[in-house]
Every structure is written in C-alpha cells, then in structure tokens.
Scaffold this motif. Structure first.
Motif, PDB file in Angstrom:
ATOM      1  N   THR A   3       6.934  44.528  -7.463  1.00  0.00           N
ATOM      2  CA  THR A   3       6.346  44.663  -6.139  1.00  0.00           C
ATOM      3  C   THR A   3       7.341  44.177  -5.096  1.00  0.00           C
ATOM      4  OG1 THR A   3       5.352  42.474  -6.304  1.00  0.00           O
ATOM      5  CG2 THR A   3       3.997  44.343  -6.999  1.00  0.00           C
ATOM      6  N   ALA A   4       7.169  44.637  -3.894  1.00  0.00           N
ATOM      7  CA  ALA A   4       8.086  44.270  -2.809  1.00  0.00           C
ATOM      8  C   ALA A   4       7.940  42.793  -2.472  1.00  0.00           C
ATOM      9  CB  ALA A   4       7.798  45.116  -1.579  1.00  0.00           C
ATOM     10  N   PRO A   5       9.036  42.110  -2.234  1.00  0.00           N
ATOM     11  CA  PRO A   5       8.959  40.711  -1.819  1.00  0.00           C
ATOM     12  C   PRO A   5       8.185  40.611  -0.513  1.00  0.00           C
ATOM     13  CG  PRO A   5      11.224  41.322  -2.335  1.00  0.00           C
ATOM     14  CD  PRO A   5      10.410  42.574  -2.331  1.00  0.00           C
ATOM     15  N   LYS A   6       7.446  39.513  -0.341  1.00  0.00           N
ATOM     16  CA  LYS A   6       6.617  39.391   0.841  1.00  0.00           C
ATOM     17  C   LYS A   6       7.143  38.361   1.837  1.00  0.00           C
ATOM     18  CE  LYS A   6       2.375  41.026  -1.290  1.00  0.00           C
ATOM     19  NZ  LYS A   6       2.996  41.727  -2.363  1.00  0.00           N
ATOM     20  N   SER A   7       7.563  37.223   1.377  1.00  0.00           N
ATOM     21  CA  SER A   7       8.025  36.181   2.297  1.00  0.00           C
ATOM     22  C   SER A   7       9.546  36.220   2.402  1.00  0.00           C
ATOM     23  CB  SER A   7       7.586  34.809   1.797  1.00  0.00           C
ATOM     24  OG  SER A   7       8.350  34.430   0.670  1.00  0.00           O
ATOM     25  N   ASN A   8      10.055  35.558   3.436  1.00  0.00           N
ATOM     26  CA  ASN A   8      11.512  35.469   3.577  1.00  0.00           C
ATOM     27  C   ASN A   8      12.126  34.800   2.357  1.00  0.00           C
ATOM     28  OD1 ASN A   8      11.326  36.709   6.022  1.00  0.00           O
ATOM     29  ND2 ASN A   8      11.633  34.867   7.230  1.00  0.00           N
ATOM     30  N   ASP A   9      11.460  33.790   1.818  1.00  0.00           N
ATOM     31  CA  ASP A   9      11.980  33.128   0.614  1.00  0.00           C
ATOM     32  C   ASP A   9      12.049  34.100  -0.558  1.00  0.00           C
ATOM     33  OD1 ASP A   9      12.292  30.704   1.941  1.00  0.00           O
ATOM     34  OD2 ASP A   9      10.377  29.901   1.243  1.00  0.00           O
ATOM     35  N   ASP A  10      11.012  34.940  -0.697  1.00  0.00           N
ATOM     36  CA  ASP A  10      11.008  35.943  -1.763  1.00  0.00           C
ATOM     37  C   ASP A  10      12.132  36.958  -1.563  1.00  0.00           C
ATOM     38  OD1 ASP A  10       8.780  34.791  -2.959  1.00  0.00           O
ATOM     39  OD2 ASP A  10       7.361  36.194  -2.022  1.00  0.00           O
ATOM     40  N   ILE A  11      12.290  37.406  -0.326  1.00  0.00           N
ATOM     41  CA  ILE A  11      13.334  38.385  -0.012  1.00  0.00           C
ATOM     42  C   ILE A  11      14.706  37.805  -0.333  1.00  0.00           C
ATOM     43  CG2 ILE A  11      14.506  39.579   1.892  1.00  0.00           C
ATOM     44  CD1 ILE A  11      11.651  39.872   3.160  1.00  0.00           C
ATOM     45  N   HIS A  51      28.723  50.641   4.974  1.00  0.00           N
ATOM     46  CA  HIS A  51      28.313  49.767   6.080  1.00  0.00           C
ATOM     47  C   HIS A  51      27.427  48.633   5.563  1.00  0.00           C
ATOM     48  CE1 HIS A  51      30.067  51.851   9.444  1.00  0.00           C
ATOM     49  NE2 HIS A  51      29.501  52.997   9.083  1.00  0.00           N
ATOM     50  N   SER A  52      26.542  48.966   4.635  1.00  0.00           N
ATOM     51  CA  SER A  52      25.679  47.940   4.058  1.00  0.00           C
ATOM     52  C   SER A  52      26.510  46.875   3.360  1.00  0.00           C
ATOM     53  CB  SER A  52      24.694  48.560   3.062  1.00  0.00           C
ATOM     54  OG  SER A  52      23.920  47.545   2.463  1.00  0.00           O
ATOM     55  N   GLY A  53      27.527  47.302   2.612  1.00  0.00           N
ATOM     56  CA  GLY A  53      28.392  46.342   1.929  1.00  0.00           C
ATOM     57  C   GLY A  53      29.069  45.394   2.905  1.00  0.00           C
ATOM     58  N   GLU A  54      29.520  45.919   4.027  1.00  0.00           N
ATOM     59  CA  GLU A  54      30.137  45.062   5.054  1.00  0.00           C
ATOM     60  C   GLU A  54      29.130  44.045   5.574  1.00  0.00           C
ATOM     61  OE1 GLU A  54      31.433  48.140   7.690  1.00  0.00           O
ATOM     62  OE2 GLU A  54      33.337  48.426   6.608  1.00  0.00           O
ATOM     63  N   ARG A  55      27.900  44.489   5.765  1.00  0.00           N
ATOM     64  CA  ARG A  55      26.828  43.596   6.253  1.00  0.00           C
ATOM     65  C   ARG A  55      26.501  42.549   5.186  1.00  0.00           C
ATOM     66  NH1 ARG A  55      24.423  40.694   8.937  1.00  0.00           N
ATOM     67  NH2 ARG A  55      22.308  40.877   9.676  1.00  0.00           N
ATOM     68  N   ILE A  56      26.498  42.947   3.931  1.00  0.00           N
ATOM     69  CA  ILE A  56      26.228  42.007   2.832  1.00  0.00           C
ATOM     70  C   ILE A  56      27.291  40.920   2.799  1.00  0.00           C
ATOM     71  CG2 ILE A  56      26.121  41.774   0.313  1.00  0.00           C
ATOM     72  CD1 ILE A  56      24.876  44.670   0.338  1.00  0.00           C
ATOM     73  N   VAL A  57      28.557  41.278   2.977  1.00  0.00           N
ATOM     74  CA  VAL A  57      29.641  40.289   3.015  1.00  0.00           C
ATOM     75  C   VAL A  57      29.350  39.262   4.114  1.00  0.00           C
ATOM     76  CG1 VAL A  57      32.097  39.918   3.492  1.00  0.00           C
ATOM     77  CG2 VAL A  57      31.391  41.778   1.974  1.00  0.00           C
ATOM     78  N   GLU A  58      28.939  39.731   5.279  1.00  0.00           N
ATOM     79  CA  GLU A  58      28.596  38.814   6.380  1.00  0.00           C
ATOM     80  C   GLU A  58      27.460  37.874   5.980  1.00  0.00           C
ATOM     81  OE1 GLU A  58      27.577  41.147   9.811  1.00  0.00           O
ATOM     82  OE2 GLU A  58      29.545  42.112   9.880  1.00  0.00           O
ATOM     83  N   HIS A  70      16.961  39.604  11.191  1.00  0.00           N
ATOM     84  CA  HIS A  70      17.752  40.812  10.966  1.00  0.00           C
ATOM     85  C   HIS A  70      18.421  40.764   9.585  1.00  0.00           C
ATOM     86  CE1 HIS A  70      19.968  44.395  12.048  1.00  0.00           C
ATOM     87  NE2 HIS A  70      21.113  43.791  11.793  1.00  0.00           N
ATOM     88  N   ASP A  71      18.898  39.587   9.204  1.00  0.00           N
ATOM     89  CA  ASP A  71      19.485  39.415   7.870  1.00  0.00           C
ATOM     90  C   ASP A  71      18.432  39.650   6.792  1.00  0.00           C
ATOM     91  OD1 ASP A  71      21.994  38.702   8.965  1.00  0.00           O
ATOM     92  OD2 ASP A  71      21.428  36.577   9.024  1.00  0.00           O
ATOM     93  N   MET A  75      18.452  42.311   3.786  1.00  0.00           N
ATOM     94  CA  MET A  75      18.328  41.886   2.384  1.00  0.00           C
ATOM     95  C   MET A  75      17.205  42.649   1.702  1.00  0.00           C
ATOM     96  SD  MET A  75      19.146  37.813   2.315  1.00  0.00           S
ATOM     97  CE  MET A  75      18.541  37.297   3.906  1.00  0.00           C
ATOM     98  N   HIS A  76      16.116  42.899   2.408  1.00  0.00           N
ATOM     99  CA  HIS A  76      15.012  43.681   1.841  1.00  0.00           C
ATOM    100  C   HIS A  76      15.465  45.125   1.593  1.00  0.00           C
ATOM    101  CE1 HIS A  76      10.966  44.792   0.832  1.00  0.00           C
ATOM    102  NE2 HIS A  76      11.014  45.762   1.731  1.00  0.00           N
ATOM    103  N   LYS A  77      16.235  45.680   2.513  1.00  0.00           N
ATOM    104  CA  LYS A  77      16.776  47.035   2.358  1.00  0.00           C
ATOM    105  C   LYS A  77      17.683  47.105   1.128  1.00  0.00           C
ATOM    106  CE  LYS A  77      19.246  50.487   5.115  1.00  0.00           C
ATOM    107  NZ  LYS A  77      19.847  50.756   6.423  1.00  0.00           N
ATOM    108  N   VAL A  78      18.511  46.077   0.928  1.00  0.00           N
ATOM    109  CA  VAL A  78      19.393  46.011  -0.241  1.00  0.00           C
ATOM    110  C   VAL A  78      18.559  45.999  -1.519  1.00  0.00           C
ATOM    111  CG1 VAL A  78      21.060  44.563  -1.491  1.00  0.00           C
ATOM    112  CG2 VAL A  78      21.301  44.906   0.981  1.00  0.00           C
ATOM    113  N   HIS A  79      17.525  45.169  -1.539  1.00  0.00           N
ATOM    114  CA  HIS A  79      16.663  45.098  -2.721  1.00  0.00           C
ATOM    115  C   HIS A  79      16.042  46.467  -3.024  1.00  0.00           C
ATOM    116  CE1 HIS A  79      13.640  44.053  -5.602  1.00  0.00           C
ATOM    117  NE2 HIS A  79      12.699  44.427  -4.764  1.00  0.00           N
ATOM    118  N   SER A  80      15.534  47.126  -1.995  1.00  0.00           N
ATOM    119  CA  SER A  80      14.905  48.433  -2.194  1.00  0.00           C
ATOM    120  C   SER A  80      15.906  49.439  -2.760  1.00  0.00           C
ATOM    121  CB  SER A  80      14.339  48.952  -0.871  1.00  0.00           C
ATOM    122  OG  SER A  80      13.306  48.118  -0.426  1.00  0.00           O
TER     123      SER A  80
END
Length: 116
Positions: A3-11, A51-58, A70-71, A75-80
């Motif tokens: 299931t999709a993470p719900k809280s920031n800690d989960d994400i 572009h996502s990889g560059e953002r992940i490095v940041e 925004h981070d 991170m949720h987009k990366v997980h998906s």
C-alpha cells in the motif's frame, strides 16, 4: 502489492529502502551515456528519470531535518516508480545487467543487481 505510504515518516522510510544507490554512485551513473539513453523524454533533451535522479542526489545530500514537503512528494514519486517498474521486470531476463529496464531503475536510484 504494497500500500502507498501515508505519513512523511513512511514515505521517507520507503524511499530509503527503494533507493539503494549512494548519492556518489547515482551522480556518477547519471554522467554515463547509458543513463542518458533511457526514459521518457522531458522535453529538454533529458529524460524524466534522469531529472529524477538529479533530484534524488539532492535529497540524499540533505539532513532529515532539512527535508521539505516538496522532497517528500518526490520521494513518494520515486517509490511509486520503483515499485511499478520492479513489478514489470525486464523484457529479456538473460541480459538484465545491460537492460534498459535496469538502466531506467538506476536513473531513479535503484540498482536491481545491487544488494542493499
């Protein structure tokens, strides 16, 4: 399927599990020709995954206390993406090491051949 993470800690925990490349490994990978040959075009000559990889490095360079909403969204987009792409698997299982499937996942910070 998870299931999709719900809280920031989960994400953040899921992101940490999904992204198994270090910031240095990912930054180095993003400089390769292989990295630049995969993914959906973003309209500026690079792929969305690149572009996502560059953002992940940041994000990987930030301290947890400095992460923003925004981070968390990225991170949720990366997980998906990683979850969906891993479930699809490579088209040719004999050539995973040099597959576009693996290269695309690596642009998103996950090397399926690397142990965590």
């Amino acid at each position: 399927m998870a299931t999709a993470p719900k809280s920031n800690d989960d994400i953040r925990a899921q992101f940490k599990q999904d992204v198994n490349m270090t910031a240095a490994e990912l930054a180095k990978w993003l400089q390769t020709e292989e990295s630049k040959t995969v993914g959906q075009a973003s309209g500026d000559g690079s792929s969305i995954g690149h572009h996502s990889g560059e953002r992940i490095v940041e994000i990987l360079h930030k301290k947890q206390a400095d992460l923003t909403a925004h981070d968390d969204e990225h991170m949720h987009k990366v997980h998906s993406y990683v979850s969906r792409h891993l479930a699809q698997g490579p088209h040719n299982k004999d050539d995973v090491k040099t597959s576009r499937w693996r290269y695309s996942l690596m642009n998103w910070g996950h090397d399926p051949l690397k142990d965590k």
